[in-house]
Design an enzyme around this catalytic site. Structure first.
Site, mmCIF file in Angstrom:
data_model
loop_
_atom_site.group_PDB
_atom_site.id
_atom_site.type_symbol
_atom_site.label_atom_id
_atom_site.label_comp_id
_atom_site.label_asym_id
_atom_site.label_seq_id
_atom_site.Cartn_x
_atom_site.Cartn_y
_atom_site.Cartn_z
ATOM 1 C CB SER A 1 4.144 4.893 67.598
ATOM 2 O OG SER A 1 5.706 5.800 68.239
ATOM 3 C CD GLN B 1 1.346 3.067 74.189
ATOM 4 O OE1 GLN B 1 2.564 3.038 73.297
ATOM 5 N NE2 GLN B 1 2.101 2.956 75.888
ATOM 6 C CD GLU C 1 17.331 9.823 82.400
ATOM 7 O OE1 GLU C 1 16.475 9.820 81.617
ATOM 8 O OE2 GLU C 1 18.322 11.087 82.207
ATOM 9 C CD GLU D 1 6.227 1.652 75.629
ATOM 10 O OE1 GLU D 1 5.499 1.934 77.349
ATOM 11 O OE2 GLU D 1 6.188 2.235 74.914
ATOM 12 C CB SER E 1 3.290 10.189 75.512
ATOM 13 O OG SER E 1 3.840 9.328 75.686
#
Ligand SMILES: Cc1cc2nc3c(=O)[nH]c(=O)nc-3n(C[C@H](O)[C@H](O)[C@H](O)COP(=O)(O)OP(=O)(O)OC[C@H]3O[C@@H](n4cnc5c(N)ncnc54)[C@H](O)[C@@H]3O)c2cc1C
Length: 405
Positions: A163, A128, A374, A246, A131
């Site tokens: 990953s 994936q 967060e 996810e 990011s």
């Protein structure tokens, strides 16, 4: 909340248990003899094929694309039973858990026919590519660019934390195709061949010694328009399909993760200046706290399972589970290693302390992967507790007019 399987669930569980008792034996990895990466990949592929041949892959996927057409409860029961064995796990969680559902939801039937069967058989591994160095929690800030050239797109940019990119054949990549649209509106998703010219994968070395994720660089990588997932500019919507899967994939307690029992075992074997660790009030308090957290996680997951079993969809309160799982793991392992002092460094293979040392190293990552603490707390605040939303002042501004951080 239901604590017991419905009759048809109990029947499926018994069938799976009986099958695993026979089938899993030759694929297992005893914890005291960890495999190297190459061996892990080879054994994962062999185990995936075995599951494919016996109808235990794509359990909830439509039959028309090679799935079993069963319910999420069947998938969970299979995962629970498989989780009691030591068969290799993890190589396909991103591909089969997140990428392929995105491919068959948003790709053409021809694309699904090309990629889904090979993924189910475990022949092709997926990653994936979301990011970037300046876009993680704020995924819609990605800068990797895709420009149309005839019936192809040319991709340039960089991804990070990908990953298993170094072991992957294909990936799903979010790109920006319109820099003048607001940040969520100018994105488009593609399938990319990880062996294509211009794709460079650089493994990142972690403190545990292994390299599970990578930097990936794209230099003039060409992708056919047929490999676009969803409409041009609809990449945010398509990404939500992946992210929804996810959250389900990383929400629970990881297989084999140590809990209060590991803490009892470790504390029982340690003598401290003030006597056996297990008799110290602070240690006993910590064990009790961990027990309470473990039970809370179990019950929250049970609540989600009960909803699934009744055909309902678990709500955003699932985010609570991940926040507690990751933090508890990190707290427990760090406490146990401190308690063990020097012997927390040199641990015996297969021991509880070794497991705790492992979870100490990767639990920090768990607090980030699949949504940081967060971000998940924001979700809980906004969607569970109904508090006012986070400030999102850049939401409607064209991306090209946003100031770089
Ligand atoms: C083990 C692991 C595996 C991963 N695998 C993949 C993968 O396969 N593919 C992929 O694309 N990515 C992957 N990632 C990356 C992961 O998705 C990002 O690390 C994550 O989304 C956080 O983004 P970031 O690292 O850029 O941190 P940032 O988003 O920069 O966050 C930095 C800090 O700021 C906080 N923060 C950010 N925004 C807010 C806000 N609005 N309110 C409050 N606090 C905020 C965060 O919580 C964090 O503490 C992986 C990460 C890990 C740890």
């Amino acid at each position: 909340m239901d604590f017991n399987d419905a009759p048809q669930e109990a029947e499926f569980r018994a069938t799976v248990k009986a099958w695993l008792a026979e089938a899993a034996a030759e694929y297992q990895q005893p914890p005291e003899k960890p495999w190297g990466l190459e061996d892990f990949v080879a054994r994962s592929k062999a185990w995936q094929l075995k599951k494919f041949e016996n109808g235990y892959v794509g359990i909830t996927w439509p039959k028309a694309i090679g799935g079993q057409g069963l319910t999420p409860m069947h998938q969970i029961i299979f995962n629970q039973e498989e989780g009691r064995t030591f068969v290799p796990s993890g190589l396909y969680s991103i591909g089969l858990g997140m990428c392929i559902p995105t491919v068959f939801t948003h790709g053409s039937p021809e694309i699904a026919a090309r990629y889904v069967p090979k993924a189910l058989r475990g022949e092709e591994v997926w990653c994936q590519l979301f990011s970037e160095p300046v876009a993680g929690s704020d995924l819609a800030s990605i800068r990797t660019r895709a420009v149309k050239d005839g019936d192809e797109w040319v991709i340039n940019g960089q991804k990070v934390w990908t990953s298993f990119a170094h072991k992957s054949d294909f990936g799903i990549v979010v790109t920006r195709t319109d820099f003048d649209a607001p940040k969520h509106k100018g994105l488009t998703m593609f399938i990319v061949d990880m062996k294509a010219p211009g794709v460079e994968v650089r493994p990142i070395r972690q403190m545990s010694g292994s390299s599970d994720f990578n930097e990936v660089f794209f230099t003039d990588v060409r992708v056919k328009d047929t490999h676009r997932l969803g409409a041009v500019g609809d990449g945010w919507k398509v990404s939500l399909t992946t992210l929804m899967h996810e959250r389900l994939a990383v929400g629970g307690k990881p297989r084999g993760a140590p809990g209060y029992q590991a803490l009892i075992n470790v504390a029982s074997g340690i003598d401290t200046d003030t006597g056996p660790a297990i008799q110290r009030a602070d240690v006993r308090n910590r064990i009790a706290d961990t027990y309470i957290a473990d039970e809370g996680i179990k019950l929250t997951q049970m609540r989600a399972l009960s909803a699934l079993s009744r055909g309902q969809v678990p709500g955003p309160e699932q985010s609570i589970s991940k926040v507690v799982v990751a933090k508890t793991l990190q707290d427990v392992s760090s406490f146990a290693l401190d308690l063990a002092e020097m012997s927390g460094l040199a641990v015996e293979a297969g021991s509880d302390l070794e497991k705790l040392q492992g979870s100490y190293m990767w639990s920090a990552g768990l607090r980030i992967a699949g949504g940081t603490d967060e971000i998940l707390r924001n979700i809980i605040a906004e969607r569970v507790l109904g508090l006012p939303g986070d400030l999102r002042p850049d939401k409607d501004t064209p991306f090209s007019q946003l100031k770089p951080l």
